[in-house]
Design a protein around this motif. Structure first.
Motif, mmCIF file in Angstrom:
data_model
loop_
_atom_site.group_PDB
_atom_site.id
_atom_site.type_symbol
_atom_site.label_atom_id
_atom_site.label_comp_id
_atom_site.label_asym_id
_atom_site.label_seq_id
_atom_site.Cartn_x
_atom_site.Cartn_y
_atom_site.Cartn_z
ATOM 1 N N PHE A 167 0.837 -1.203 0.000
ATOM 2 C CA PHE A 167 0.000 0.000 0.000
ATOM 3 C C PHE A 167 0.869 1.249 0.000
ATOM 4 C CE2 PHE A 167 -3.147 -3.091 1.160
ATOM 5 C CZ PHE A 167 -4.338 -2.588 0.685
ATOM 6 N N ARG A 170 2.324 2.082 -3.392
ATOM 7 C CA ARG A 170 1.351 2.621 -4.345
ATOM 8 C C ARG A 170 0.778 3.966 -3.910
ATOM 9 N NH1 ARG A 170 -3.051 -1.367 -4.419
ATOM 10 N NH2 ARG A 170 -2.135 -2.282 -2.541
ATOM 11 N N LEU A 172 -0.894 4.553 -1.186
ATOM 12 C CA LEU A 172 -2.238 4.334 -0.644
ATOM 13 C C LEU A 172 -2.241 4.067 0.859
ATOM 14 C CD1 LEU A 172 -3.743 2.037 -3.444
ATOM 15 C CD2 LEU A 172 -4.056 4.503 -3.137
ATOM 16 N N ILE A 226 -5.289 10.157 -5.129
ATOM 17 C CA ILE A 226 -5.624 8.734 -5.051
ATOM 18 C C ILE A 226 -6.515 8.378 -6.238
ATOM 19 C CG2 ILE A 226 -6.821 6.964 -3.704
ATOM 20 C CD1 ILE A 226 -6.041 8.505 -1.202
ATOM 21 N N PRO A 227 -6.152 7.369 -7.018
ATOM 22 C CA PRO A 227 -6.942 7.020 -8.202
ATOM 23 C C PRO A 227 -8.370 6.624 -7.840
ATOM 24 C CG PRO A 227 -4.802 5.917 -8.216
ATOM 25 C CD PRO A 227 -4.967 6.516 -6.860
ATOM 26 N N GLY A 229 -11.566 4.593 -7.475
ATOM 27 C CA GLY A 229 -11.757 3.156 -7.315
ATOM 28 C C GLY A 229 -10.718 2.468 -6.454
ATOM 29 N N ALA A 230 -9.660 3.190 -6.090
ATOM 30 C CA ALA A 230 -8.623 2.589 -5.249
ATOM 31 C C ALA A 230 -9.133 2.430 -3.816
ATOM 32 C CB ALA A 230 -7.366 3.451 -5.265
ATOM 33 N N GLU A 231 -8.589 1.435 -3.123
ATOM 34 C CA GLU A 231 -8.927 1.209 -1.719
ATOM 35 C C GLU A 231 -7.699 1.519 -0.871
ATOM 36 O OE1 GLU A 231 -10.557 -2.594 -0.817
ATOM 37 O OE2 GLU A 231 -12.278 -2.365 -2.155
ATOM 38 N N PRO A 232 -7.599 2.747 -0.342
ATOM 39 C CA PRO A 232 -6.452 3.076 0.495
ATOM 40 C C PRO A 232 -6.525 2.349 1.832
ATOM 41 C CG PRO A 232 -8.028 4.873 0.490
ATOM 42 C CD PRO A 232 -8.526 3.880 -0.507
#
Length: 276
Positions: A167, A170, A172, A226-227, A229-232
């Motif tokens: 994470f 990325r 995130l 943060i893109p 649909g991303a799950e941080p």
């Protein structure tokens, strides 16, 4: 995110007052906590709480046993937490409202854990106890009739320690603590997981302790890049402030993961460093 979606997470003080008059079966949980001493504030509860509210201790009720390697506030065992939830009088369809002091992350730990366990419809009182328009009740309350809740773990996602670096790589991994705890050259307790980004959760509230409007919250998170649909993943010191970060993201329709062990688990292994 519509107002209807926001109301699925938050309830205003006046709305709650009307709600309790119409839905007396609602379970209200008082999750007050003293910081920086970091202990449950039962004295504040006894001095004045919402009518019928039950006191919740973050450590005794919302965490399992710490081994020294799994973080200060790990998840409680499923059977253990099911018993606790039933003792609060919660059943399959019981509405639940949690609250604490304004801007306190402690109630969000209750929201997160109850939602993770499968309790539907848990909401936070916006503005906390200070915003309550009615009279407060003093002293303890009678124990409710035991509920029949059956735990279904996994209602919210978690991050295990081994997945934390991915994470961070990325962009995130969000650290919910104040900037001084994230990185401060003279504070021996400061430091963050390498690659984490500091997103102090206290910045999401106004001076009175109410959550900022959705558009302001979106602007704040949009600046992180943060893109969609991303799950941080969120962490803090012991998995309490990070639960509030997950809550705020959930208000915006973002499914975020909680690193329950947080920095207290990460730093328990000397091979894992915290940087300033």
């Amino acid at each position: 995110m519509s107002e209807a979606d926001r109301s699925a997470h938050l309830i205003g003080p006046a709305e709650l007052q009307s709600w309790l008059a119409d839905r007396p079966e609602t379970v209200v949980l008082d999750v007050r906590h003293v910081m920086p001493a970091d202990h449950a504030d039962r004295d504040a509860y006894l001095a004045g709480h919402l009518p019928g509210a039950q006191f919740v201790d973050v450590d005794a009720d919302l965490a399992g046993a710490s081994t020294g390697r799994n973080g200060k506030r790990p998840l409680p065992g499923a059977a253990e937490f099911e018993k606790t939830v039933r003792q609060w009088g919660i059943g399959a369809d019981t509405p639940v409202v949690v609250y604490g002091a304004p801007r306190s992350p402690a109630p969000a730990r209750a929201w997160w854990l109850l939602t993770w366990a499968g309790v539907a419809g848990v909401r936070l009182l916006d503005g906390g106890v200070a915003a309550w328009p009615g009279e407060l009740q003093t002293g303890p309350v009678d124990a409710p009739v035991e509920g029949d809740f059956v735990i279904r773990p996994g209602g919210l996602p978690v991050v295990e320690v081994g997945d934390v670096p991915s994470f961070a790589e990325r962009g995130l991994l969000l650290d919910a603590r104040p900037a001084a705890k994230f990185s401060h050259p003279t504070d021996p307790g400061a430091g963050h997981i390498p690659g984490a980004r500091n997103v102090p959760v206290a910045e999401f509230f106004d001076a009175a302790g109410f959550l900022l409007p959705d558009d302001q919250l979106r602007e704040h998170f949009a600046a992180l890049g943060i893109p969609a649909g991303a799950e941080p993943a969120a962490y803090c010191g012991t998995g309490v402030a990070a639960a509030l970060e997950v809550f705020v993201l959930s208000v915006l329709g973002v499914r975020a993961r909680l690193y329950v062990g947080s920095a207290s688990e990460w730093s328990a292994d000397p091979s894992r460093v915290l940087v300033r």
